[in-house]
Write an enzyme that holds these catalytic residues in place. Sequence first.
Site, PDB file in Angstrom:
ATOM      1  N   HIS A 189      11.303   3.922  -6.765  1.00 52.02           N
ATOM      2  CA  HIS A 189      11.151   2.839  -5.788  1.00 52.02           C
ATOM      3  C   HIS A 189      12.174   1.731  -6.020  1.00 52.02           C
ATOM      4  O   HIS A 189      12.573   1.034  -5.089  1.00 52.02           O
ATOM      5  CB  HIS A 189       9.732   2.282  -5.833  1.00 52.02           C
ATOM      6  CG  HIS A 189       8.730   3.162  -5.157  1.00 52.02           C
ATOM      7  ND1 HIS A 189       8.619   3.243  -3.789  1.00 52.02           N
ATOM      8  CD2 HIS A 189       7.840   4.043  -5.650  1.00 52.02           C
ATOM      9  CE1 HIS A 189       7.679   4.122  -3.473  1.00 52.02           C
ATOM     10  NE2 HIS A 189       7.190   4.618  -4.576  1.00 52.02           N
ATOM     11  N   ARG A 237       6.979  -1.932   4.578  1.00 52.55           N
ATOM     12  CA  ARG A 237       6.264  -1.623   3.334  1.00 52.55           C
ATOM     13  C   ARG A 237       5.340  -2.789   2.960  1.00 52.55           C
ATOM     14  O   ARG A 237       5.724  -3.702   2.247  1.00 52.55           O
ATOM     15  CB  ARG A 237       7.254  -1.347   2.205  1.00 52.55           C
ATOM     16  CG  ARG A 237       8.123  -0.111   2.427  1.00 52.55           C
ATOM     17  CD  ARG A 237       8.957   0.165   1.180  1.00 52.55           C
ATOM     18  NE  ARG A 237       9.689   1.411   1.270  1.00 52.55           N
ATOM     19  CZ  ARG A 237      10.972   1.516   1.595  1.00 52.55           C
ATOM     20  NH1 ARG A 237      11.676   0.416   1.855  1.00 52.55           N
ATOM     21  NH2 ARG A 237      11.564   2.679   1.645  1.00 52.55           N
ATOM     22  N   ARG A 251       3.190   0.030   7.638  1.00 56.11           N
ATOM     23  CA  ARG A 251       2.435   0.922   6.757  1.00 56.11           C
ATOM     24  C   ARG A 251       1.398   0.096   6.002  1.00 56.11           C
ATOM     25  O   ARG A 251       1.737  -0.914   5.392  1.00 56.11           O
ATOM     26  CB  ARG A 251       3.362   1.625   5.760  1.00 56.11           C
ATOM     27  CG  ARG A 251       2.592   2.524   4.789  1.00 56.11           C
ATOM     28  CD  ARG A 251       3.516   3.351   3.931  1.00 56.11           C
ATOM     29  NE  ARG A 251       4.219   2.565   2.929  1.00 56.11           N
ATOM     30  CZ  ARG A 251       5.165   3.066   2.115  1.00 56.11           C
ATOM     31  NH1 ARG A 251       5.511   4.339   2.232  1.00 56.11           N
ATOM     32  NH2 ARG A 251       5.758   2.302   1.229  1.00 56.11           N
ATOM     33  N   GLU A 264       2.947  13.149   3.638  1.00 53.02           N
ATOM     34  CA  GLU A 264       3.562  13.039   2.321  1.00 53.02           C
ATOM     35  C   GLU A 264       3.118  14.117   1.347  1.00 53.02           C
ATOM     36  O   GLU A 264       3.618  14.173   0.216  1.00 53.02           O
ATOM     37  CB  GLU A 264       3.223  11.670   1.706  1.00 53.02           C
ATOM     38  CG  GLU A 264       3.720  10.499   2.525  1.00 53.02           C
ATOM     39  CD  GLU A 264       3.212   9.194   1.972  1.00 53.02           C
ATOM     40  OE1 GLU A 264       3.911   8.586   1.143  1.00 53.02           O
ATOM     41  OE2 GLU A 264       2.106   8.767   2.380  1.00 53.02           O
ATOM     42  N   ASN A 297      10.172  11.414   0.359  1.00 48.09           N
ATOM     43  CA  ASN A 297      10.235  11.190  -1.088  1.00 48.09           C
ATOM     44  C   ASN A 297       9.036  11.841  -1.778  1.00 48.09           C
ATOM     45  O   ASN A 297       9.194  12.630  -2.714  1.00 48.09           O
ATOM     46  CB  ASN A 297      10.251   9.686  -1.396  1.00 48.09           C
ATOM     47  CG  ASN A 297      11.288   8.951  -0.587  1.00 48.09           C
ATOM     48  OD1 ASN A 297      12.329   9.489  -0.251  1.00 48.09           O
ATOM     49  ND2 ASN A 297      11.001   7.694  -0.254  1.00 48.09           N
ATOM     50  N   ASP A 298       7.840  11.502  -1.304  1.00 49.63           N
ATOM     51  CA  ASP A 298       6.642  12.084  -1.913  1.00 49.63           C
ATOM     52  C   ASP A 298       6.440  13.527  -1.495  1.00 49.63           C
ATOM     53  O   ASP A 298       5.958  14.341  -2.284  1.00 49.63           O
ATOM     54  CB  ASP A 298       5.404  11.254  -1.559  1.00 49.63           C
ATOM     55  CG  ASP A 298       5.205  10.098  -2.533  1.00 49.63           C
ATOM     56  OD1 ASP A 298       5.542  10.266  -3.719  1.00 49.63           O
ATOM     57  OD2 ASP A 298       4.727   9.035  -2.117  1.00 49.63           O
ATOM     58  N   ARG A 345       9.136  12.314  -9.219  1.00 50.32           N
ATOM     59  CA  ARG A 345      10.371  11.692  -8.723  1.00 50.32           C
ATOM     60  C   ARG A 345      10.867  10.588  -9.647  1.00 50.32           C
ATOM     61  O   ARG A 345      12.017  10.165  -9.549  1.00 50.32           O
ATOM     62  CB  ARG A 345      10.137  11.129  -7.320  1.00 50.32           C
ATOM     63  CG  ARG A 345       9.059  10.096  -7.264  1.00 50.32           C
ATOM     64  CD  ARG A 345       8.631   9.790  -5.851  1.00 50.32           C
ATOM     65  NE  ARG A 345       9.378   8.693  -5.288  1.00 50.32           N
ATOM     66  CZ  ARG A 345       8.945   7.968  -4.263  1.00 50.32           C
ATOM     67  NH1 ARG A 345       7.786   8.270  -3.702  1.00 50.32           N
ATOM     68  NH2 ARG A 345       9.643   6.967  -3.794  1.00 50.32           N
ATOM     69  N   CYS A 382      10.718   8.804   7.608  1.00 48.56           N
ATOM     70  CA  CYS A 382      10.960   7.471   7.048  1.00 48.56           C
ATOM     71  C   CYS A 382      11.278   7.529   5.559  1.00 48.56           C
ATOM     72  O   CYS A 382      11.402   6.483   4.921  1.00 48.56           O
ATOM     73  CB  CYS A 382       9.778   6.545   7.302  1.00 48.56           C
ATOM     74  SG  CYS A 382       8.244   7.062   6.521  1.00 48.56           S
TER      75      CYS A 382
END
Length: 538
Positions: free
Chosen positions: A184, A291, A327, A425, A448-449, A459, A496
């Site tokens: 992140h 976010r 989100r 995700e 990403n997830d 990750r 996203c």
Amino acid sequence: MKHGIGLPVYPGVAMGKPLVYRKPEAASSDVGTPEAEALKFHRACQEAKNQLSALAKIAREGLGGEQAEILEVQVLMLEDGELLEGVEAAIASGASAAEAVQQQGEAMAQDMAALDDDYLRGRAADIRDAAARVTGILRGSGTFSFPEGKFLLLAEDLAPSETVRLPRDRVLGLVTRQGSANSHTAILARTLNIPTLVQADMDLKDGENAKILAIDASCGEWFLDPDEETLARLKEKQSSLNHQQTGLDAYRDRETVTASGRKIQLFANVGSAEDVAEAQAVGAEGIGLYRSEFLYLGREKLPSEEELFEAYRTAAERMKGRSVIIRTLDIGADKQASYLNLPAEENPALGLRGLRLCLAHPELFLPQLRAIYRASAYGNLSLMFPMVTSLWELQEAKRLCTQVCLELEDDGVAYREIPIGIMIETPAAALEAREFAKEADFLSVGTNDLTQYTLAQDRQNAALERFFDPCHPALLKLLRSIAEAAGQAGIWAGICGELAGDATLAGMFLDMGYRELSMAPGRILEVRKTICEREETP
């Protein structure tokens, strides 16, 4: 001159004064006099009661009685004579305040757990929770003080809660000894357009003694006190990169459409009102990922409904009718807010995070939903839920949205009906995309997830960099099936995650059927140029 390498996570050249970031030291573990420790305990106890009372007020306003009563019971527990006398006795015997609270809280919890009464047995968890809150306050951390002027920040590593505290207008670049390209921290660096290296082979003590740090995050090099020749070369490269960026300005106000007329929307990922300005500056067609967790990180207490409302309203107004997708809170895993006093988890990436946390703690969730719906009257808002794995989770979250809307109507507060989507995700959500598409207004893929869970690869683990394949055939199959599910249901699908900002993949996503890509603002012009120049076969 000292020279080394690191892993680039956002390209660019930066040079300037180095500043070594040290983790704020935790409160001293030295035990003071019994009188001093007792004073620390009573102050921490009062702060914990204030926090619990504030949470109880929020819960009562949003939920009615049950959740509020649990928190109010914890307040009473912190006033219980047995707890107070036990802690004071332990302190008088030489224990620190934190040790005394932990020991007495556990002793009382074990006594309660051994009782025959079901209700009292159930209170064992409450006394542990209340004691943990006081202990957390007593063992709290200090803060790092940033000097005036611009600098390049050096650190062992940075947590999301630390990156949000950075004075972003003064940070020229980031260099960390640890970290990964998918963390992140790396994502935030891309959002802020800050040249960044992770896994740098640098001794931080050398950084403390250096006058100048220069980094070339395009090829992964760093230089401490570079010689004149190196400085001149880097300045020339910096000028060239700036010229290339200027060349992209022609795409700032263009539609993102191929020569054959196929259109896709390019949205921006943001974490604050400041990021919204960055998105506007590059001609983002909307905000695809606000976010919310960054409104909760880097602070000492829970944001109020009013604070959240102001942040969302500001974003909605600044985008002037363009879409803003918020989100909901995605705290958990590596994104932690210490004041929430969430229990430690052995595997937080698989733990209570995202929508799971919000459904488990509606006293956190409902004020945020109220803030979002209140802000909807000021712009074009949508909301989406993170870490959804089962259909009932989405249905329960939507039920809470309906509850909030009814409350706002009763209060005479303006709001609009807004689209509700989910993030895909996990493989479970990807495989159930057709069912979700019947219930949601849109699907947005968090690559990403999804990559992490599909490949069973953490990750955050730098040792797995060579195995972390964002174009793995299994992942691409899931991505294609998600877009197909959305298309068949007549809703749109977007991406996203970080893959959305990879210009080399934009055409593939377009062919799969994705209608929106949301990325760090600094990626938008390059991706738009790639799509607009794309030659397609009729």
